[in-house]
Motif scaffolding. Structure first.
Motif, PDB file in Angstrom:
ATOM      1  N   ASN A  87      66.596 -83.299 -31.637  1.00  0.00           N
ATOM      2  CA  ASN A  87      65.906 -82.265 -32.406  1.00  0.00           C
ATOM      3  C   ASN A  87      65.751 -80.963 -31.623  1.00  0.00           C
ATOM      4  O   ASN A  87      64.691 -80.326 -31.639  1.00  0.00           O
ATOM      5  N   GLY A  88      66.809 -80.581 -30.926  1.00  0.00           N
ATOM      6  CA  GLY A  88      66.802 -79.320 -30.202  1.00  0.00           C
ATOM      7  C   GLY A  88      66.024 -79.334 -28.903  1.00  0.00           C
ATOM      8  O   GLY A  88      65.790 -78.285 -28.294  1.00  0.00           O
ATOM      9  N   VAL A  89      65.608 -80.539 -28.454  1.00  0.00           N
ATOM     10  CA  VAL A  89      64.812 -80.671 -27.229  1.00  0.00           C
ATOM     11  C   VAL A  89      65.479 -81.681 -26.301  1.00  0.00           C
ATOM     12  O   VAL A  89      66.022 -82.692 -26.752  1.00  0.00           O
ATOM     13  N   LEU A  90      65.435 -81.395 -25.014  1.00  0.00           N
ATOM     14  CA  LEU A  90      66.008 -82.290 -24.011  1.00  0.00           C
ATOM     15  C   LEU A  90      64.901 -82.789 -23.094  1.00  0.00           C
ATOM     16  O   LEU A  90      64.101 -81.998 -22.583  1.00  0.00           O
ATOM     17  N   LEU A  91      64.826 -84.110 -22.895  1.00  0.00           N
ATOM     18  CA  LEU A  91      63.899 -84.670 -21.919  1.00  0.00           C
ATOM     19  C   LEU A  91      64.528 -84.562 -20.543  1.00  0.00           C
ATOM     20  O   LEU A  91      65.643 -85.038 -20.332  1.00  0.00           O
ATOM     21  N   MET A  92      63.815 -83.931 -19.607  1.00  0.00           N
ATOM     22  CA  MET A  92      64.362 -83.752 -18.265  1.00  0.00           C
ATOM     23  C   MET A  92      63.374 -84.229 -17.203  1.00  0.00           C
ATOM     24  O   MET A  92      62.157 -84.093 -17.376  1.00  0.00           O
ATOM     25  N   PRO A  93      63.903 -84.775 -16.097  1.00  0.00           N
ATOM     26  CA  PRO A  93      63.042 -85.148 -14.979  1.00  0.00           C
ATOM     27  C   PRO A  93      62.917 -83.966 -14.019  1.00  0.00           C
ATOM     28  O   PRO A  93      63.913 -83.521 -13.447  1.00  0.00           O
ATOM     29  N   PHE A  94      61.733 -83.461 -13.833  1.00  0.00           N
ATOM     30  CA  PHE A  94      61.515 -82.333 -12.919  1.00  0.00           C
ATOM     31  C   PHE A  94      60.813 -82.816 -11.654  1.00  0.00           C
ATOM     32  O   PHE A  94      59.821 -83.548 -11.735  1.00  0.00           O
ATOM     33  N   PRO A  95      61.320 -82.436 -10.486  1.00  0.00           N
ATOM     34  CA  PRO A  95      60.616 -82.786  -9.249  1.00  0.00           C
ATOM     35  C   PRO A  95      59.310 -82.008  -9.153  1.00  0.00           C
ATOM     36  O   PRO A  95      59.299 -80.789  -9.324  1.00  0.00           O
ATOM     37  N   THR A  96      58.204 -82.715  -8.920  1.00  0.00           N
ATOM     38  CA  THR A  96      56.909 -82.046  -8.774  1.00  0.00           C
ATOM     39  C   THR A  96      56.571 -81.824  -7.306  1.00  0.00           C
ATOM     40  O   THR A  96      55.968 -80.835  -6.931  1.00  0.00           O
ATOM     41  N   ARG A  97      56.977 -82.790  -6.494  1.00  0.00           N
ATOM     42  CA  ARG A  97      56.912 -82.704  -5.027  1.00  0.00           C
ATOM     43  C   ARG A  97      57.992 -83.642  -4.507  1.00  0.00           C
ATOM     44  O   ARG A  97      58.543 -84.425  -5.287  1.00  0.00           O
ATOM     45  N   ILE A  98      58.310 -83.590  -3.244  1.00  0.00           N
ATOM     46  CA  ILE A  98      59.362 -84.463  -2.719  1.00  0.00           C
ATOM     47  C   ILE A  98      58.942 -85.920  -2.887  1.00  0.00           C
ATOM     48  O   ILE A  98      57.886 -86.339  -2.417  1.00  0.00           O
ATOM     49  N   GLY A  99      59.778 -86.670  -3.618  1.00  0.00           N
ATOM     50  CA  GLY A  99      59.513 -88.083  -3.861  1.00  0.00           C
ATOM     51  C   GLY A  99      58.755 -88.357  -5.137  1.00  0.00           C
ATOM     52  O   GLY A  99      58.406 -89.511  -5.415  1.00  0.00           O
ATOM     53  N   ASP A 100      58.494 -87.340  -5.947  1.00  0.00           N
ATOM     54  CA  ASP A 100      57.752 -87.544  -7.190  1.00  0.00           C
ATOM     55  C   ASP A 100      58.332 -86.658  -8.295  1.00  0.00           C
ATOM     56  O   ASP A 100      58.976 -85.652  -8.013  1.00  0.00           O
ATOM     57  N   TRP A 101      58.058 -87.013  -9.554  1.00  0.00           N
ATOM     58  CA  TRP A 101      58.672 -86.302 -10.666  1.00  0.00           C
ATOM     59  C   TRP A 101      57.804 -86.375 -11.908  1.00  0.00           C
ATOM     60  O   TRP A 101      56.866 -87.176 -11.978  1.00  0.00           O
ATOM     61  N   LYS A 102      58.160 -85.575 -12.898  1.00  0.00           N
ATOM     62  CA  LYS A 102      57.456 -85.551 -14.184  1.00  0.00           C
ATOM     63  C   LYS A 102      58.477 -85.394 -15.300  1.00  0.00           C
ATOM     64  O   LYS A 102      59.444 -84.641 -15.167  1.00  0.00           O
ATOM     65  N   ARG A 103      58.247 -86.109 -16.407  1.00  0.00           N
ATOM     66  CA  ARG A 103      59.109 -85.992 -17.579  1.00  0.00           C
ATOM     67  C   ARG A 103      58.663 -84.791 -18.410  1.00  0.00           C
ATOM     68  O   ARG A 103      57.489 -84.667 -18.757  1.00  0.00           O
ATOM     69  N   VAL A 104      59.609 -83.908 -18.735  1.00  0.00           N
ATOM     70  CA  VAL A 104      59.280 -82.663 -19.430  1.00  0.00           C
ATOM     71  C   VAL A 104      60.226 -82.457 -20.615  1.00  0.00           C
ATOM     72  O   VAL A 104      61.441 -82.669 -20.489  1.00  0.00           O
ATOM     73  N   GLU A 105      59.677 -82.037 -21.745  1.00  0.00           N
ATOM     74  CA  GLU A 105      60.499 -81.676 -22.899  1.00  0.00           C
ATOM     75  C   GLU A 105      60.891 -80.202 -22.775  1.00  0.00           C
ATOM     76  O   GLU A 105      60.028 -79.334 -22.687  1.00  0.00           O
TER      77      GLU A 105
END
Length: 353
Positions: free
Chosen positions: A320-338
């Motif tokens: 639906n025009g959106v991509l789920l991406m994993p973004f690094p928040t700090r080294i060794g950690d991440w957040k799922r972002v639309e």
């Protein structure tokens, strides 16, 4: 040599063997074995570890191996050989080999015992792990496939002795990915042990491969079939990386494309306010530390921006025009972002010019 088991499903454990004599695991298998191996592999290196009844089958490598019609030919080998569900199918080679052989092992009689023996660093830390098997149909890559976990993953480091240093670096891009979004301890090890890793010191390689396998399996265990939005972390660097590959007519090696892709995606995460200060700099530093490219200017082929952006818009993860991406928040950690695809294309255009 390191040996451990990981439980991915309630039905079975995966045995993992990493080390210079990991192939000795094959001596434990008493059932009939079908051994599909890449023509680039020295089979004399493997034969001393084979006992009992086995069939050696040399197979194609690369995209030729992944054609659905070729898979039917390989399935006939199992049929003609009278293999049953107690027997083993062993894949020895790179990613295309483990993809194809994993597919036929999962479909013949609804599943024979599969063992993956990756022979490249990229295969040992990524392609041979995770249970995703795909073949090509109608000129579309991986359109037919299965989720099917191997009984064992054997990473015999002796395969890496003759591997060119450039191939090692390509595989290290995936290792660095784990360090950046999942495993700070691995990141720190890579930062401090560049010379021993690049010189293929057995102890260092054993640690790097073991840690990478554990990192990937921990994600697969939580989200085997990509239904929970957890397994997307393994795509860090790959969204932009795949666009780079497409924009180069697939002349850029995968490891180099995702290396630049990780830098681009870390910058996007920072610009969108998801990364702590310093994440981009730390990402750039570790990739440069291992002589991996950090911008398209360092790649061997020109990127057709229009083709790259088109590939981005056709990414199979778009919903639906959106991509789920994993973004690094700090080294060794991440957040799922639309991320809206048009927003992503704007950032990608800046990065790929």
């Amino acid at each position: 040599m390191i040996r451990f088991s990981e439980s991915i499903t309630s039905q079975q454990d995966i045995d993992v063997v990493v080390g210079e004599n990991a192939l000795s695991y094959l001596r434990e298998i008493q059932n009939k074995k079908a051994i599909f191996y890449s023509s680039s592999v020295n089979i004399d290196f493997i034969k001393p570890h084979l006992e009992g009844e086995y069939t050696l089958v040399p197979i194609k490598d690369g995209e030729e191996a992944k054609d659905i019609q070729y898979s039917l030919e390989l399935l006939k080998v199992l049929f003609d050989g009278g293999f049953d569900r107690g027997d083993y199918v062993i894949a020895i080679g790179g990613g295309s080999v483990t993809d194809t052989v994993g597919f036929i092992a999962s479909t013949y009689m609804r599943g024979l015992n599969l063992i993956n023996v990756p022979t490249t660093l990229l295969g040992m830390v990524d392609a041979g792990i995770g249970g995703k098997n795909g073949v090509n149909f109608g000129r579309i890559k991986n359109i037919i496939g299965t989720f099917y976990q191997p009984r064992a993953i054997i990473a015999d480091l002796r395969f890496l002795i003759s591997l060119p240093s450039e191939e090692v670096r390509k595989g290290l891009a995936e290792v660095i990915k784990y360090g950046l979004v999942l495993d700070k301890e691995l990141y720190d090890f890579l930062a401090l042990n560049k010379n021993s890793v690049l010189s293929k010191d057995p102890e260092s390689l054993e640690y790097v491969v073991q840690r990478s396998i554990q990192d990937k399996l921990s994600v697969v265990k939580e989200d085997e079939r990509e239904t929970k939005g957890v397994r997307i972390v393994l795509n860090f660097g790959h969204t932009i990386g795949h666009a780079i590959e497409a924009g180069s007519g697939f002349s850029i090696p995968h490891g180099y494309a995702i290396s630049v892709g990780m830098v681009c995606e870390a910058k996007i995460a920072e610009e969108m306010g998801y990364s702590e200060e310093g994440v981009v700099e730390d990402s750039v530093w570790i990739l440069s530390h291992y002589n991996l490219p950090i911008s398209i200017d360092e790649l061997s082929s020109k990127i057709d921006l229009k083709e790259a952006l088109f590939a981005l818009s056709k990414d199979k993860k778009v919903r639906n025009g959106v991509l789920l991406m994993p973004f690094p928040t700090r080294i060794g950690d991440w957040k799922r972002v639309e991320v809206p695809i048009e927003t992503l294309k704007g950032f990608a255009e800046q990065c790929l010019k």
